[in-house]
Design a protein around this motif. Structure first.
Motif, PDB file in Angstrom:
ATOM      1  N   LEU A 215       0.808  -1.221   0.000  1.00 29.46           N
ATOM      2  CA  LEU A 215       0.000   0.000   0.000  1.00 29.46           C
ATOM      3  C   LEU A 215       0.842   1.272   0.000  1.00 29.46           C
ATOM      4  CD1 LEU A 215      -2.721  -1.121   2.564  1.00 29.46           C
ATOM      5  CD2 LEU A 215      -2.935  -1.068   0.089  1.00 29.46           C
ATOM      6  N   PHE A 216       1.962   1.271   0.768  1.00 32.41           N
ATOM      7  CA  PHE A 216       2.717   2.517   0.966  1.00 32.41           C
ATOM      8  C   PHE A 216       4.212   2.292   0.703  1.00 32.41           C
ATOM      9  CE2 PHE A 216      -0.851   2.441   4.006  1.00 32.41           C
ATOM     10  CZ  PHE A 216      -1.601   3.490   3.514  1.00 32.41           C
ATOM     11  N   LEU A 217       4.533   1.609  -0.406  1.00 34.44           N
ATOM     12  CA  LEU A 217       5.935   1.305  -0.697  1.00 34.44           C
ATOM     13  C   LEU A 217       6.743   2.585  -0.929  1.00 34.44           C
ATOM     14  CD1 LEU A 217       8.124  -0.785  -1.254  1.00 34.44           C
ATOM     15  CD2 LEU A 217       7.415  -0.793  -3.656  1.00 34.44           C
ATOM     16  N   VAL A 218       6.231   3.473  -1.747  1.00 31.83           N
ATOM     17  CA  VAL A 218       6.963   4.710  -2.060  1.00 31.83           C
ATOM     18  C   VAL A 218       7.118   5.582  -0.818  1.00 31.83           C
ATOM     19  CG1 VAL A 218       6.934   6.824  -3.436  1.00 31.83           C
ATOM     20  CG2 VAL A 218       6.204   4.672  -4.463  1.00 31.83           C
ATOM     21  N   GLU A 219       6.045   5.705  -0.004  1.00 34.79           N
ATOM     22  CA  GLU A 219       6.110   6.552   1.196  1.00 34.79           C
ATOM     23  C   GLU A 219       7.111   6.004   2.202  1.00 34.79           C
ATOM     24  OE1 GLU A 219       3.503   5.476  -0.258  1.00 34.79           O
ATOM     25  OE2 GLU A 219       2.215   7.178  -0.814  1.00 34.79           O
ATOM     26  N   ALA A 220       7.101   4.656   2.406  1.00 35.07           N
ATOM     27  CA  ALA A 220       8.039   4.048   3.352  1.00 35.07           C
ATOM     28  C   ALA A 220       9.484   4.262   2.901  1.00 35.07           C
ATOM     29  CB  ALA A 220       7.736   2.555   3.494  1.00 35.07           C
ATOM     30  N   PHE A 221       9.715   4.102   1.580  1.00 28.19           N
ATOM     31  CA  PHE A 221      11.073   4.326   1.077  1.00 28.19           C
ATOM     32  C   PHE A 221      11.506   5.776   1.300  1.00 28.19           C
ATOM     33  CE2 PHE A 221      13.971   5.616  -2.272  1.00 28.19           C
ATOM     34  CZ  PHE A 221      14.950   4.633  -2.189  1.00 28.19           C
ATOM     35  N   GLN A 222      10.591   6.722   1.118  1.00 30.03           N
ATOM     36  CA  GLN A 222      10.932   8.133   1.309  1.00 30.03           C
ATOM     37  C   GLN A 222      11.298   8.442   2.764  1.00 30.03           C
ATOM     38  OE1 GLN A 222       7.492  10.138  -0.209  1.00 30.03           O
ATOM     39  NE2 GLN A 222       8.125   9.955  -2.377  1.00 30.03           N
ATOM     40  N   PHE A 223      10.531   7.851   3.747  1.00 30.83           N
ATOM     41  CA  PHE A 223      10.846   8.084   5.166  1.00 30.83           C
ATOM     42  C   PHE A 223      12.214   7.500   5.535  1.00 30.83           C
ATOM     43  CE2 PHE A 223       6.117   8.537   5.941  1.00 30.83           C
ATOM     44  CZ  PHE A 223       6.190   9.883   6.230  1.00 30.83           C
ATOM     45  N   ILE A 224      12.509   6.297   5.001  1.00 31.29           N
ATOM     46  CA  ILE A 224      13.821   5.683   5.278  1.00 31.29           C
ATOM     47  C   ILE A 224      14.924   6.528   4.651  1.00 31.29           C
ATOM     48  CG2 ILE A 224      15.250   3.651   4.813  1.00 31.29           C
ATOM     49  CD1 ILE A 224      12.674   1.977   4.976  1.00 31.29           C
TER      50      ILE A 224
END
Length: 997
Positions: free
Chosen positions: A618-627
């Motif tokens: 669901l939130f692959l791009v968002e999780a990558f951005q936070f990391i």
């Protein structure tokens, strides 16, 4: 070769445009200025190079984009898939070719793919547009036949134009009975010059006698001028001697005086002057040495009173550097406070990111997670692919329902049509009943065909007989003219005209031989007799046979035939619809495979990023951005802690250094670090001032010593030079030196006077030997007047000869201005040369015309029959068998078309629409026969807009049968779209491309 996809970076008004999944029959539909011409030009430009600025074609350079060019993906029958890319670079652009097997290349590899086709040949064979059809409308008479023949050989009208140009060039140079052509005019002018040349020959003998007499007079005048020159030279030398006689005698006297003085010892140049100058320089040097010695003694006493602290000055570099860091000490305090505040801010940001991710992350493990550019790209691709797969699933469901309904409708229509057809047994019975009627009609049709052929062969025999008569008359006229030219050349001994005549007779003999070889009268007569016998047989057969009228039976058979034709068409549509349905099923399978691959990739990425799979979905791009945000903050925090440690170290280093110098060199200690630094800086300034003052005194003392040493050396040198000068004259005292100097001055004066006299004699015309000779002879004053009288007598004789020479030159000039023989002969030879050059040029065009005609004849006999057979099939199909045969025109380079009633038409006798159908048939047959091994796409640009609906339907149906070549059809007419399958239509709009639904 098949084009599967286009990617336009920038070309004309199109930019960043992608067109893929092109079919075997691809239709491009769009209104005007939608980009159809741009796409066609883009295909030609990528394959064969962009037009250069010197060419008249449009370059389609983008006005609002920087990129220029694009790429095409093709499928080649031998080399597989390939991508051809061409971008802005050199004149035609920079091209790169990449095959799927990894082979990479440029222009050479592209030529291999295109099998060395160039742009002009490709457009001539595989490209249709309105230009070719418009040419037909603009032509009249036999030009249409020539144009069609040229289109059937080269694909364009160039062959017909070339033949016309060659014929015009030949006629503009020579015609047997013409006056305006170049050769005819020059031959007439040559004849007139020859007549004038004969008249002038009689005067040539008198002209030669005058020239010979003039040459003899010129030789006598030259001898007199030579004697005059010798006398003049003698007078000039005598006058020169009278001018320089006194100078020569004085020179001789000076040489005698120098001889009496004799040789003497060498005396220095300006010796007395130099000796007096050295004495004047020695006295000031002695006084200067005494003054400098007293100043040196005072300076040494002053130096002993100033002594700096050497140990303190040796530590000056390190101390100065340490004192310069005292202001930095205060800045470090402020910097430390700022770093501590920034550290708290970083810790708060890390806490917020941890709360959003809700993951157990520590600062050591965060750097093990891969967040490079490749990983970021993979995350974006997988996320975007998820969205595309969801959208594609909805589209495929919609297509499945549409294709399924269409398939069921066609199956129902086939079932209904099959039920209306006659049973097989009933149809066989009806065909047997109609066979008698068909035999009669067939016999009548054969009889009609044979009679038309008999008329045609009789027409050919009559036409050939008339042509032979005209050709024989022309050859006789040419032979008479050339025989006259040979006779004229032999009489006047002009071998160039003789050779021209013989060469012309040889060419005519060659043409007559070829025309004799090409005669086919005997074969045509035999065929005519055989056709008349066949006509008698068929007439007897019609009179002896019995027939019956079965109109109703034929009507039933005709209705059944139409139903069966309709059934074939429906079966063809069913196959096409089944193919479309299978394509949708294949797309479903592709979607399932891509979906599984996407899930697999999603699982891999979630493991590498240390996040749960449900979050990744669901939130692959968002999780990558936070990391990605977390890692630089941690990195900054570590750098900040390291900098705090460095600041503390710098502060301790400054404090320790200042205290150590205070203990070593100061008697009093400061109350603070700044006060201690002030005291050290004050002491350093004082010691530096002592050091500078001491150095200045030492420098002054050294300068005095150097000056004393220099003056002492100069005094020693002057004394040495003084005594050296006296000794150089071999004297022991000043008195002896002065006496020898006076004698040397007298000798110098005599030598200078002698040099002056010799300088005056240097520019005299008399040499030294001639001057000695005149001293001994002593010439008399009457010698020059005698020579002048002799000169006067010779000049009188010279004037007489020059008057006689002028009279002869006048007579020669009168003969030359009246059109002398030599001038006429020169003009005659020049005219002969010009005619010979023009004949060579005429021969070049004649040979070129013969080669072209022989080539056309060879093409007619070897290659054209195969192409005509195919063109006949296409023309019969397009005209519903109304025109079913194409014949080569025996009297020219055009075509004859035979109608189904065996009427023969020339191309210009057909209607415009039928002529265009003939043109299309020939062009397609050219690509399908002579160029059948080159499976290039056929590009058609609205070439059938003048056809009615029936003709348009037939030509589209013909194109669908051309399975070997891909068809790219461009049109702006919406009424044509129902003739094509919907999935084969691309709708073009201004700035956009979409697939028709």
């Amino acid at each position: 070769m098949k084009i599967t996809a286009l990617h336009i970076y920038g070309y004309g008004q199109l930019a960043d445009t992608v067109i893929d999944n092109l079919t075997d029959f691809q239709v491009f539909y769009g209104e005007n200025e939608a980009g159809k011409s741009t796409i066609m030009a883009f295909i030609h430009g990528i394959l064969f190079g962009f037009p250069t600025k010197q060419q008249s074609e449009l370059r389609y350079e983008p006005k609002h984009h920087t990129k220029y060019g694009g790429k095409i993906r093709i499928y080649h029958e031998k080399m597989g898939y390939a991508v051809i890319e061409r971008v802005k670079g050199k004149a035609a652009g920079d091209v790169t070719v990449l095959l799927d097997n990894g082979t990479f290349g440029g222009e050479e590899l592209l030529k291999e793919l295109l099998e060395n086709f160039d742009k002009n040949l490709f457009q001539a064979v595989f490209s249709f547009n309105l230009h070719g059809l418009q040419n037909i409308h603009q032509m009249k008479g036999e030009e249409i036949g020539k144009f069609l023949f040229s289109a059937g050989t080269l694909g364009t009208e160039r062959l017909a134009k070339t033949e016309t140009i060659l014929q015009k060039e030949l006629e503009s140079r020579f015609k047997p009975s013409g006056k305006k052509p170049i050769l005819n005019g020059k031959l007439q002018a040559l004849h007139e010059l020859n007549q004038e040349l004969k008249k002038s020959a009689a005067k040539n003998k008198e002209y030669e006698n005058l020239v010979r007499k003039g040459e003899n007079l010129q030789q006598e005048i030259e001898q007199i001028n030579k004697r005059l020159k010798e006398i003049q030279e003698s007078i000039e030398k005598l006058n020169e001697w009278f001018r320089i006689e006194a100078i020569v005698k004085e020179e001789k006297r000076l040489k005698n005086e120098l001889g009496e003085l004799g040789e003497m010892a060498k005396f220095p140049v300006r010796g007395i002057e130099r000796l007096e100058k050295l004495a004047e320089l020695i006295h000031p040097c002695n006084a200067r040495l005494k003054t400098i010695g007293e100043v040196m003694e005072q300076t040494e006493q002053e130096l002993e009173l100033i002594v700096p602290d050497v140990s303190f000055l040796e530590a000056e570099p390190e101390l100065s550097a340490l004192l310069d860091q005292v202001p930095i000490y205060e800045q470090l305090k402020l910097e430390k406070q700022q770093y501590e505040t920034k550290l708290k801010e970083y810790e708060e940001e890390l806490l917020v990111i941890k709360e959003k991710l809700h993951l157990k992350l520590n600062e050591e493990d965060i750097f093990t997670i891969n967040t490079n550019i490749y990983m970021k790209n993979q995350v974006e691709i997988v996320s975007l692919q998820c969205k595309k797969l969801a959208e594609l699933k909805l589209e495929l469901d919609k297509q499945y329902l549409q294709e399924k309904n269409s398939l069921e409708e066609i199956e129902i229509e086939i079932t209904q049509t099959e039920s209306q057809c006659l049973p097989k047994r009933e149809r066989v019975l009806l065909e047997e009943q109609a066979s008698a009627r068909n035999d009669k009609l067939g016999t009548e049709e054969d009889l009609k065909n044979i009679r038309e052929k008999i008329d045609f062969y009789e027409f050919l025999l009559k036409q050939d007989k008339d042509a032979k008569g005209r050709q024989k008359l022309q050859f006789m006229i040419f032979q008479l003219i050339l025989l006259g030219l040979i006779f004229y050349g032999a009489v006047t001994k002009q071998f160039i005209l003789l050779l021209i005549g013989l060469a012309g007779i040889a060419v005519i003999a060659l043409f007559m031989t070829q025309s004799i070889k090409q005669r086919k009268d005997k074969d045509a007569a035999q065929k005519l007799e055989a056709l008349k016998e066949k006509e008698q047989q068929l007439m007897q057969q019609l009179q002896s046979a019995k027939y019956m009228d079965l109109a109703k039976v034929e009507q039933k058979l005709e209705q059944d035939r139409e139903l069966r034709e309709q059934l074939k068409l429906l079966s063809f549509k069913l196959k096409q619809q089944q193919v479309q349905f299978d394509k949708v099923i294949t797309k479903f399978e592709t979607w399932e495979f891509e979906s599984a691959e996407n899930k697999k990739m999603l699982k891999t990425l979630s493991a590498e990023l240390h996040i749960p799979e449900n979050m990744a979905a669901l939130f692959l791009v968002e999780a990558f951005q936070f990391i990605e945000q977390y890692k630089p903050i941690v990195r900054k925090k570590h750098q900040l802690l390291k900098r705090l440690k460095e600041v503390d170290g710098q502060q301790v280093k400054i404090e320790t250094g200042i205290i150590s110098y205070v203990d070593r060199f100061l008697t009093e200690n400061g109350t603070s670090l700044q006060q201690a630094a002030y005291l050290l800086r004050k002491k350093l300034k004082s010691e530096l001032e002592k050091k500078i003052k001491s150095q200045e005194i030492k420098k002054k003392l050294n300068e005095l010593k150097m000056e004393w040493k220099q003056i002492h050396q100069e005094l020693t040198h002057l004394k040495a030079e003084y005594f050296k000068l006296i000794n150089s004259a071999n004297t022991n005292s000043e008195q002896q030196f002065y006496e020898l100097g006076e004698k040397a001055e007298k000798r110098q004066a005599l030598q200078e006077r002698l040099q002056s006299l010799q300088g005056q004699l240097q520019y005299s015309i008399l040499s030294e030997q001639e001057r000695e000779k005149f001293l001994q002879i002593q010439p008399h004053d009457e010698t020059v007047p005698n020579l002048k009288r002799e000169t006067q007598h010779i000049r009188e004789k010279l004037n007489t000869l020059q008057e006689e020479q002028a009279a002869i030159k006048y007579e020669i000039q009168a003969l030359e201005e009246g059109g002398g023989y030599s001038e006429l002969l020169h003009k005659f030879r020049q005219k002969q040369y010009e005619i010979a050059e023009d004949v060579k040029e005429w021969a070049v065009y004649s040979v070129a015309h013969d080669i072209l005609m022989n080539t056309i004849e060879t093409y007619k006999n070897l290659h054209l029959p195969k192409m005509i057979i195919q063109a006949q099939e296409y023309l019969a199909f397009l005209t519903n068998d109304r025109y079913n045969k194409i014949h080569i025109n025996p009297s020219g380079s055009g075509f004859l078309v035979e109608r189904n009633d065996h009427t023969i038409f020339e191309a210009n006798e057909l209607s415009q629409a039928t002529t265009e159908q003939l043109y299309v048939s020939i062009r397609l047959a050219l690509a399908m026969t002579l160029y059948q091994k080159y499976q290039f796409p056929i590009i058609i640009d609205d070439s059938f807009v003048n056809f009615d609906s029936g003709r348009t339907r037939k030509v589209i149906e013909l194109l669908t049968k051309l399975e070997r070549n891909q068809i790219l059809f461009f049109t702006c007419h919406a009424h044509l779209l129902p003739l094509f399958a919907k999935e084969n239509v691309l709708r073009l709009e201004k700035g956009a491309v979409q697939i028709s639904s």
